[in-house]
Design an enzyme around this catalytic site. Structure first.
Site, mmCIF file in Angstrom:
data_model
loop_
_atom_site.group_PDB
_atom_site.id
_atom_site.type_symbol
_atom_site.label_atom_id
_atom_site.label_comp_id
_atom_site.label_asym_id
_atom_site.label_seq_id
_atom_site.Cartn_x
_atom_site.Cartn_y
_atom_site.Cartn_z
ATOM 1 N N ASP A 103 0.854 -1.199 0.000
ATOM 2 C CA ASP A 103 0.000 0.000 0.000
ATOM 3 C C ASP A 103 0.889 1.248 0.000
ATOM 4 O O ASP A 103 2.112 1.150 0.080
ATOM 5 C CB ASP A 103 -0.957 -0.009 1.209
ATOM 6 C CG ASP A 103 -0.216 0.036 2.552
ATOM 7 O OD1 ASP A 103 0.613 0.951 2.741
ATOM 8 O OD2 ASP A 103 -0.463 -0.822 3.422
ATOM 9 N N HIS A 118 8.430 -5.466 -1.688
ATOM 10 C CA HIS A 118 7.502 -6.396 -2.339
ATOM 11 C C HIS A 118 6.633 -5.716 -3.390
ATOM 12 O O HIS A 118 5.555 -6.213 -3.713
ATOM 13 C CB HIS A 118 6.633 -7.091 -1.283
ATOM 14 C CG HIS A 118 7.422 -8.017 -0.396
ATOM 15 N ND1 HIS A 118 6.973 -8.474 0.812
ATOM 16 C CD2 HIS A 118 8.656 -8.569 -0.571
ATOM 17 C CE1 HIS A 118 7.896 -9.275 1.358
ATOM 18 N NE2 HIS A 118 8.926 -9.335 0.537
ATOM 19 N N CYS A 129 6.558 -6.538 -21.970
ATOM 20 C CA CYS A 129 7.585 -5.521 -22.225
ATOM 21 C C CYS A 129 7.982 -4.753 -20.966
ATOM 22 O O CYS A 129 8.926 -3.976 -20.991
ATOM 23 C CB CYS A 129 7.129 -4.545 -23.315
ATOM 24 S SG CYS A 129 5.843 -3.404 -22.778
HETATM 25 P P1 OAD Z 1 2.325 -10.874 8.664
HETATM 26 O O1 OAD Z 1 0.860 -10.974 8.527
HETATM 27 O O2 OAD Z 1 3.131 -12.111 8.473
HETATM 28 O O3 OAD Z 1 2.693 -10.298 10.097
HETATM 29 C C1 OAD Z 1 2.055 -9.161 10.586
HETATM 30 C C2 OAD Z 1 2.639 -8.857 11.947
HETATM 31 O O4 OAD Z 1 2.078 -7.652 12.406
HETATM 32 C C3 OAD Z 1 2.354 -9.924 13.003
HETATM 33 O O5 OAD Z 1 3.554 -10.274 13.676
HETATM 34 C C4 OAD Z 1 1.377 -9.234 13.966
HETATM 35 O O6 OAD Z 1 1.551 -9.653 15.311
HETATM 36 C C5 OAD Z 1 1.792 -7.779 13.782
HETATM 37 N N1 OAD Z 1 0.747 -6.802 14.112
HETATM 38 C C6 OAD Z 1 -0.608 -6.928 14.046
HETATM 39 N N2 OAD Z 1 -1.201 -5.771 14.411
HETATM 40 C C7 OAD Z 1 -0.193 -4.893 14.702
HETATM 41 C C8 OAD Z 1 -0.156 -3.550 15.151
HETATM 42 N N3 OAD Z 1 -1.285 -2.840 15.359
HETATM 43 N N4 OAD Z 1 1.055 -2.969 15.357
HETATM 44 C C9 OAD Z 1 2.202 -3.665 15.159
HETATM 45 N N5 OAD Z 1 2.213 -4.942 14.741
HETATM 46 C C10 OAD Z 1 1.040 -5.553 14.517
HETATM 47 O O7 OAD Z 1 2.797 -9.691 7.680
HETATM 48 P P2 OAD Z 1 4.253 -9.388 7.146
HETATM 49 O O8 OAD Z 1 5.280 -9.737 8.144
HETATM 50 O O9 OAD Z 1 4.230 -8.012 6.604
HETATM 51 O O10 OAD Z 1 4.522 -10.879 0.990
HETATM 52 O O11 OAD Z 1 4.334 -10.411 5.944
HETATM 53 C C11 OAD Z 1 5.461 -10.426 5.139
HETATM 54 C C12 OAD Z 1 5.063 -10.777 3.730
HETATM 55 O O12 OAD Z 1 4.317 -11.990 3.712
HETATM 56 C C13 OAD Z 1 4.149 -9.789 3.054
HETATM 57 O O13 OAD Z 1 4.843 -8.677 2.507
HETATM 58 C C14 OAD Z 1 3.525 -10.603 1.988
HETATM 59 C C15 OAD Z 1 3.194 -11.837 2.798
HETATM 60 O O14 OAD Z 1 3.066 -13.013 2.058
HETATM 61 C C16 OAD Z 1 4.197 -10.926 -0.297
HETATM 62 O O15 OAD Z 1 3.070 -10.771 -0.683
HETATM 63 C C17 OAD Z 1 5.383 -11.185 -1.184
#
Ligand code: OAD
Length: 252
Positions: A103, A118, A129
């Site tokens: 986002d 990502h 292309c």
């Molecule tokens: P995840 O869904 O794996 O993890 C989200 C994290 O945010 C968790 O550890 C939650 O505990 C935490 N969380 C939830 N609410 C929160 C808040 N209010 N403040 C702080 N933390 C909070 O998401 P990502 O780690 O971003 O990749 O996932 C990594 C990648 O996996 C993404 O970029 C995506 C996904 O598959 C692709 O699409 C390539």
């Protein structure tokens, strides 16, 4: 109370890095991937929606899902965490914000030069292309999982694909290079709102540890890296970062 080490490091450090994940946008109403019940990968099958093979097999299903996510992001507003990170960035001479999020809420909160590991929802490209199609469809809303044909490239007529990194794909080289360089030179490194489960993004924290940075995790839940970072703060990104900003510079 905010840890003194963080306040001191923020005041003294020239090179500060943030690595953010879906948790930073959670308070804006954008679902994370792995949180129980609400996470996208709890409700949808990544193999059917976020791989090159899925797009080959059923492009309208994949495009429709990304249209839905684009509409969600477009209607969301930056939250206190995005704003606090932008405010910290304004106060640090050499600041790098690396995000796994697709986002644009960091940018809309005022952060500049965000490194998108990502990709970005608003930057689709031709699968043949490579021509970029910014905010391609411009449609306002779409229903979850509605099938929508992807648009055609205005240059060569081939299919346009979402400008995000799918499972099995490489990260954009320039973004990865910038992220590595910043982590390796960081003095203070925040890992915020991410499960730290997805590689190679998660390895940036190890690079920062190797560089001798003070490493700070902000997350309401345990992720498993608590014993490797210098400080693990339990709480939502919005609340914790607002408090850090207030404790360091008196900004509320
Ligand atoms: P995840 O869904 O794996 O993890 C989200 C994290 O945010 C968790 O550890 C939650 O505990 C935490 N969380 C939830 N609410 C929160 C808040 N209010 N403040 C702080 N933390 C909070 O998401 P990502 O780690 O971003 O990749 O996932 C990594 C990648 O996996 C993404 O970029 C995506 C996904 O598959 C692709 O699409 C390539």
């Amino acid at each position: 109370m905010t840890d003194e080490r963080i306040v001191d490091a923020l005041r003294a450090s020239r090179r500060v890095v943030f690595l953010t994940g879906a948790g930073v946008s959670a308070e804006s109403g954008i679902p994370t991937f792995r949180d129980r019940q609400t996470g996208l990968w709890e409700r949808f099958d990544a193999a059917e929606l976020a791989t090159p093979e899925a797009f080959e097999r059923d492009a309208p299903l994949v495009w429709g899902w990304y249209e839905w996510r684009r509409a969600l992001a477009r209607s969301a507003q930056p939250n206190a965490a995005h704003r606090a990170i932008a405010a910290i960035g304004d106060r640090i001479p050499n600041f790098t914000l690396i995000t796994q999020n697709v986002d644009d809420l960091h940018e809309r909160a005022g952060s500049r030069d965000v490194v998108h590991l990502h990709g970005e929802l608003g930057r689709s490209r031709c699968e043949q292309c490579g021509l970029e199609h910014r905010d391609p469809a411009g449609r306002v809303a779409s229903l979850e999982q509605r099938r929508i044909d992807p648009p055609r490239c205005r240059g060569c007529g081939a299919r346009v694909r979402p400008g995000v990194v799918w499972f099995g794909e490489q990260l954009p080289e320039d973004a990865w290079q910038r992220a590595r360089d910043a982590a390796q030179r960081s003095e203070l490194f925040f890992v915020c709102g991410t499960s730290s489960l997805v590689q190679p993004a998660a390895s940036l924290t190890d690079l920062a540890i190797g560089a001798g940075a003070l490493t700070v995790q902000i997350n309401p839940n345990l992720t498993g890296i608590e014993s490797t970072v210098s400080v693990a703060l339990r709480g939502s990104a919005g609340a914790v970062l607002s408090e850090i900003l207030a404790a360091t510079w008196g900004v509320r």
